[in-house]
Design a protein around this motif. Structure first.
Motif, PDB file in Angstrom:
ATOM      1  N   GLY A  32      10.208  14.011  -7.269  1.00  0.00           N
ATOM      2  CA  GLY A  32      10.891  13.965  -8.535  1.00  0.00           C
ATOM      3  C   GLY A  32      10.073  13.073  -8.907  1.00  0.00           C
ATOM      4  N   ARG A  33       9.477  12.554 -10.234  1.00  0.00           N
ATOM      5  CA  ARG A  33       9.407  11.823 -10.854  1.00  0.00           C
ATOM      6  C   ARG A  33       8.586  10.384 -10.814  1.00  0.00           C
ATOM      7  NH1 ARG A  33      10.249   8.554 -15.934  1.00  0.00           N
ATOM      8  NH2 ARG A  33      12.593   8.725 -16.663  1.00  0.00           N
ATOM      9  N   ALA A  34       8.300   9.176 -10.769  1.00  0.00           N
ATOM     10  CA  ALA A  34       8.696   8.127 -10.822  1.00  0.00           C
ATOM     11  C   ALA A  34       9.451   7.348 -11.287  1.00  0.00           C
ATOM     12  CB  ALA A  34       6.643   7.967 -10.738  1.00  0.00           C
ATOM     13  N   ASP A  35       9.955   6.852 -10.816  1.00  0.00           N
ATOM     14  CA  ASP A  35      10.295   5.934 -12.110  1.00  0.00           C
ATOM     15  C   ASP A  35       9.432   4.482 -11.812  1.00  0.00           C
ATOM     16  OD1 ASP A  35      12.452   7.522 -13.186  1.00  0.00           O
ATOM     17  OD2 ASP A  35      13.246   7.314 -11.159  1.00  0.00           O
ATOM     18  N   LEU A  36       9.559   3.839 -10.641  1.00  0.00           N
ATOM     19  CA  LEU A  36       8.568   3.044 -10.666  1.00  0.00           C
ATOM     20  C   LEU A  36       7.951   3.130  -9.601  1.00  0.00           C
ATOM     21  CD1 LEU A  36       9.229  -0.104 -10.100  1.00  0.00           C
ATOM     22  CD2 LEU A  36       9.756  -0.897  -8.637  1.00  0.00           C
ATOM     23  N   VAL A  37       6.798   2.120 -10.225  1.00  0.00           N
ATOM     24  CA  VAL A  37       4.875   2.108  -9.096  1.00  0.00           C
ATOM     25  C   VAL A  37       4.384   0.782  -9.223  1.00  0.00           C
ATOM     26  CG1 VAL A  37       2.740   2.761  -8.706  1.00  0.00           C
ATOM     27  CG2 VAL A  37       5.258   4.393  -9.404  1.00  0.00           C
ATOM     28  N   CYS A  38       4.513   0.134  -7.300  1.00  0.00           N
ATOM     29  CA  CYS A  38       3.913  -0.499  -7.570  1.00  0.00           C
ATOM     30  C   CYS A  38       2.639  -1.112  -6.321  1.00  0.00           C
ATOM     31  CB  CYS A  38       4.681  -1.740  -6.772  1.00  0.00           C
ATOM     32  SG  CYS A  38       6.636  -1.873  -7.191  1.00  0.00           S
ATOM     33  N   PHE A  39       1.855  -1.486  -6.810  1.00  0.00           N
ATOM     34  CA  PHE A  39       0.013  -1.407  -6.053  1.00  0.00           C
ATOM     35  C   PHE A  39      -0.099  -3.049  -5.808  1.00  0.00           C
ATOM     36  CE2 PHE A  39      -0.894  -1.559 -10.701  1.00  0.00           C
ATOM     37  CZ  PHE A  39      -1.458  -2.080 -10.626  1.00  0.00           C
ATOM     38  N   PHE A  40      -1.556  -2.098  -4.821  1.00  0.00           N
ATOM     39  CA  PHE A  40      -1.642  -4.192  -4.454  1.00  0.00           C
ATOM     40  C   PHE A  40      -3.003  -3.727  -4.382  1.00  0.00           C
ATOM     41  CE2 PHE A  40       2.449  -3.275  -2.724  1.00  0.00           C
ATOM     42  CZ  PHE A  40       3.265  -3.800  -3.467  1.00  0.00           C
ATOM     43  N   ILE A  41      -3.769  -4.633  -4.439  1.00  0.00           N
ATOM     44  CA  ILE A  41      -5.852  -4.035  -4.134  1.00  0.00           C
ATOM     45  C   ILE A  41      -6.134  -5.595  -4.296  1.00  0.00           C
ATOM     46  CG2 ILE A  41      -7.554  -3.728  -5.365  1.00  0.00           C
ATOM     47  CD1 ILE A  41      -5.762  -2.993  -8.075  1.00  0.00           C
ATOM     48  N   CYS A  42      -6.975  -5.108  -2.637  1.00  0.00           N
ATOM     49  CA  CYS A  42      -7.609  -6.191  -1.703  1.00  0.00           C
ATOM     50  C   CYS A  42      -9.071  -5.768  -2.206  1.00  0.00           C
ATOM     51  CB  CYS A  42      -7.579  -5.901  -0.524  1.00  0.00           C
ATOM     52  SG  CYS A  42      -8.766  -7.191   0.304  1.00  0.00           S
ATOM     53  N   GLY A  43     -10.053  -6.505  -2.730  1.00  0.00           N
ATOM     54  CA  GLY A  43     -11.262  -6.724  -3.769  1.00  0.00           C
ATOM     55  C   GLY A  43     -12.037  -7.630  -3.430  1.00  0.00           C
ATOM     56  N   ASP A  44     -13.328  -7.319  -3.519  1.00  0.00           N
ATOM     57  CA  ASP A  44     -13.611  -9.087  -3.742  1.00  0.00           C
ATOM     58  C   ASP A  44     -14.687  -9.066  -5.187  1.00  0.00           C
ATOM     59  OD1 ASP A  44     -15.047  -8.519  -0.612  1.00  0.00           O
ATOM     60  OD2 ASP A  44     -16.129  -7.113  -0.758  1.00  0.00           O
ATOM     61  N   ASP A  45     -14.414  -8.698  -6.157  1.00  0.00           N
ATOM     62  CA  ASP A  45     -14.790  -8.780  -7.440  1.00  0.00           C
ATOM     63  C   ASP A  45     -13.473  -8.633  -8.458  1.00  0.00           C
ATOM     64  OD1 ASP A  45     -15.442  -9.002  -9.831  1.00  0.00           O
ATOM     65  OD2 ASP A  45     -17.446  -7.680  -9.887  1.00  0.00           O
ATOM     66  N   VAL A  80      -4.109  -3.786   5.685  1.00  0.00           N
ATOM     67  CA  VAL A  80      -5.360  -4.289   6.176  1.00  0.00           C
ATOM     68  C   VAL A  80      -5.960  -4.966   5.259  1.00  0.00           C
ATOM     69  CG1 VAL A  80      -7.680  -3.488   5.038  1.00  0.00           C
ATOM     70  CG2 VAL A  80      -5.318  -1.750   5.559  1.00  0.00           C
ATOM     71  N   GLU A  81      -6.853  -6.211   5.972  1.00  0.00           N
ATOM     72  CA  GLU A  81      -7.098  -7.157   5.543  1.00  0.00           C
ATOM     73  C   GLU A  81      -8.470  -7.751   5.532  1.00  0.00           C
ATOM     74  OE1 GLU A  81      -3.923  -9.973   8.387  1.00  0.00           O
ATOM     75  OE2 GLU A  81      -5.099  -9.124  10.026  1.00  0.00           O
ATOM     76  N   LEU A  82      -8.632  -8.120   4.514  1.00  0.00           N
ATOM     77  CA  LEU A  82      -9.975  -8.818   4.093  1.00  0.00           C
ATOM     78  C   LEU A  82     -10.943  -7.795   4.203  1.00  0.00           C
ATOM     79  CD1 LEU A  82     -10.156 -12.284   6.385  1.00  0.00           C
ATOM     80  CD2 LEU A  82      -9.391 -11.722   4.030  1.00  0.00           C
ATOM     81  N   THR A  83     -10.102  -6.670   3.842  1.00  0.00           N
ATOM     82  CA  THR A  83     -11.153  -5.230   3.569  1.00  0.00           C
ATOM     83  C   THR A  83     -11.076  -4.755   1.925  1.00  0.00           C
ATOM     84  OG1 THR A  83     -11.604  -4.885   5.744  1.00  0.00           O
ATOM     85  CG2 THR A  83     -11.985  -3.089   4.519  1.00  0.00           C
ATOM     86  N   PRO A  84     -12.477  -4.054   1.603  1.00  0.00           N
ATOM     87  CA  PRO A  84     -11.369  -4.064   0.162  1.00  0.00           C
ATOM     88  C   PRO A  84     -10.693  -2.108   0.423  1.00  0.00           C
ATOM     89  CG  PRO A  84     -13.637  -3.766   0.066  1.00  0.00           C
ATOM     90  CD  PRO A  84     -13.545  -4.224   1.551  1.00  0.00           C
ATOM     91  N   ALA A  85      -9.357  -2.409  -0.257  1.00  0.00           N
ATOM     92  CA  ALA A  85      -8.075  -1.597  -0.124  1.00  0.00           C
ATOM     93  C   ALA A  85      -7.160  -1.299  -1.332  1.00  0.00           C
ATOM     94  CB  ALA A  85      -7.599  -1.353   1.101  1.00  0.00           C
ATOM     95  N   VAL A  86      -6.824  -0.666  -1.052  1.00  0.00           N
ATOM     96  CA  VAL A  86      -5.795  -0.427  -2.211  1.00  0.00           C
ATOM     97  C   VAL A  86      -4.280   0.245  -1.725  1.00  0.00           C
ATOM     98  CG1 VAL A  86      -4.615   0.411  -4.496  1.00  0.00           C
ATOM     99  CG2 VAL A  86      -7.213  -0.211  -4.280  1.00  0.00           C
ATOM    100  N   SER A  87      -3.508  -0.080  -2.055  1.00  0.00           N
ATOM    101  CA  SER A  87      -1.896   0.588  -1.063  1.00  0.00           C
ATOM    102  C   SER A  87      -0.848   0.735  -2.442  1.00  0.00           C
ATOM    103  CB  SER A  87      -0.720  -0.329  -0.020  1.00  0.00           C
ATOM    104  OG  SER A  87      -0.839  -1.273  -1.349  1.00  0.00           O
ATOM    105  N   ALA A  88       0.165   1.563  -2.235  1.00  0.00           N
ATOM    106  CA  ALA A  88       0.566   2.459  -3.633  1.00  0.00           C
ATOM    107  C   ALA A  88       2.354   2.612  -2.679  1.00  0.00           C
ATOM    108  CB  ALA A  88      -0.082   3.013  -4.469  1.00  0.00           C
ATOM    109  N   TRP A  89       2.906   2.428  -3.524  1.00  0.00           N
ATOM    110  CA  TRP A  89       4.384   3.266  -3.443  1.00  0.00           C
ATOM    111  C   TRP A  89       4.902   3.034  -4.542  1.00  0.00           C
ATOM    112  CZ3 TRP A  89       8.690   0.680  -5.316  1.00  0.00           C
ATOM    113  CH2 TRP A  89      10.166   1.040  -4.602  1.00  0.00           C
ATOM    114  N   ALA A  90       6.098   4.641  -4.357  1.00  0.00           N
ATOM    115  CA  ALA A  90       6.169   5.222  -5.628  1.00  0.00           C
ATOM    116  C   ALA A  90       7.528   5.262  -5.295  1.00  0.00           C
ATOM    117  CB  ALA A  90       5.903   6.263  -5.910  1.00  0.00           C
TER     118      ALA A  90
END
Length: 389
Positions: A32-45, A80-90
């Motif tokens: 169905g449609r998302a009510d809650l979205v969580c995301f987490f970002i690992c990046g250098d800049d 994924v550690e110490l590497t540019p990446a994004v995870s998401a949860w809906a």
């Protein structure tokens, strides 16, 4: 296959593209449609992290969205550690009431006041908290949360960035924050529970604190604390002595009236030094006279066993689990287990192929015996089960 909970992971130096991919995958797997979205970002800049977060929030304009920067992310059953990446949860949380919030501290005479707290309701279940450890007094806020939030459980973690202080970015409903804390209060007809795995094993007997001063344990069970510790260590085998040397812990019993205090009955704190002149042991907390404590050790095998046992017991108690958020210490992963995948794999092994994501935190928030605390080397898990009483 679609469901009420879904996750996505994307690895790549183009963080905006990675954010769009990860969030897009999570949203596309929902029934169905998302009510809650969580995301987490690992990046250098940090600026790239901010742009990626803004892109992520735009993909779910009708949902409540929170996120943060981190030194590692969890999604798609892996870390994924110490590497540019994004995870998401809906998540599709039919009927639930969601209230996002942003907290900041203001100076008031001789103390600081936290502002921005959401108003409590009678059907509140839990608040997810993501905080900047450099600008927000997370330890003090969480330890005293009962004063303003009552018995509301808090779960989450301390955000971070690959550049340390100043590189943390927090996200909530279209806004980007460079300090403070953000989160979401979850209320209404939704079935939620928490698991906090501190990963320690007791050594020696439980002892009552009979003399203390600030964070110094002076006497345990009527004898000098250092002498008590030396007696315990002298009776250990060589392997456990090595664990003591590499990082001794102490557990503070959360239920003084229990007949026995075993693993899982303690709030774990570090032993940070000794004072030979006073025959005292210094720990990372203040423990009052009359409390029960027990020394502890932690290693990969113990942490593995503790997490699996707690998750197995939780699954048996709850039945069908649909989704989870995982806040795992950045001292776990490859540093403890030799692989970044250990904790997410443990969740998949025990709870099944559910929608699950999270990040490697600089400190984990979660309740132990009904009281909220900030932990280290811990896996804090927010578990969503099939709706119903």
């Amino acid at each position: 296959m679609t469901s009420r909970f879904a996750d996505g992971l994307a690895v790549g130096s183009d963080l905006v593209e990675a954010a769009e991919t990860a969030v897009g995958r999570a949203l596309s797997r929902l029934s169905g449609r998302a009510d809650l979205v969580c995301f987490f970002i690992c990046g250098d800049d940090p600026d790239d992290v901010a742009r990626a977060g803004e892109a992520a929030m735009k993909l779910a304009p009708d949902a409540h969205v929170i996120g943060c920067s981190a030194t590692g992310v969890i999604g798609d059953g892996q870390g994924v550690e110490l590497t540019p990446a994004v995870s998401a949860w809906a998540a599709t949380l039919d009927g639930a009431r969601l209230t996002t919030f942003a907290l900041e501290t203001l100076a008031a005479e001789d103390r600081f006041v936290v502002v921005g707290l959401p108003e409590r309701g009678g059907d509140d279940h839990v608040a997810i908290l993501l905080a900047d450890p450099y600008s927000f007094p997370t330890d003090a806020f969480v330890e005293r949360s009962v004063d303003v939030l009552g018995d509301l459980p808090l779960i989450g973690g301390l955000a971070n960035g690959l550049q340390g202080r100043g590189s943390v970015r927090l996200f909530a409903d279209g806004e980007v924050y460079t300090e403070g804390a953000i989160g979401v209060l979850i209320s209404g007809p939704v079935k939620i529970s928490t698991v906090v795995s501190q990963g320690c094993r007791p050594i020696g007997p439980s002892m009552v604190v009979t003399a203390s001063e600030d964070n110094l344990l002076l006497e345990l069970a009527g004898q000098p604390a250092l002498a008590r510790l030396e007696d315990i260590v002298s009776e250990l085998d060589e392997d456990d002595r090595e664990l003591v040397a590499s990082g001794l812990q102490i557990g503070v019993a959360m239920n003084e009236y229990a007949e026995r205090h075993e693993r899982g009955d303690f709030l774990i704190r570090g032993v940070i030094g000794i004072d030979p002149e006073r025959e005292a042991v210094a720990i990372g907390d203040i423990v009052e006279i009359g409390r029960t404590v027990r020394f502890q050790v932690r290693d990969a095998a113990t942490a593995d066993e503790d997490l699996y046992d707690l998750l197995d017991a939780h699954r048996e108690q709850l039945g069908k689990v649909d989704g989870a958020l995982l806040f795992s210490c950045n001292g776990r992963g490859s540093a403890m287990f030799g692989t970044a995948d250990h904790d997410p794999v443990a969740l998949r092994d025990t709870l099944g192929p559910i929608g699950m994501a999270g990040f490697f935190a600089a400190g984990e928030v979660g309740p132990v015996s009904g009281h909220n605390h900030v932990h280290g080397f811990t896996a804090s898990v927010l578990v969503f089960s099939s709706a119903g009483p």
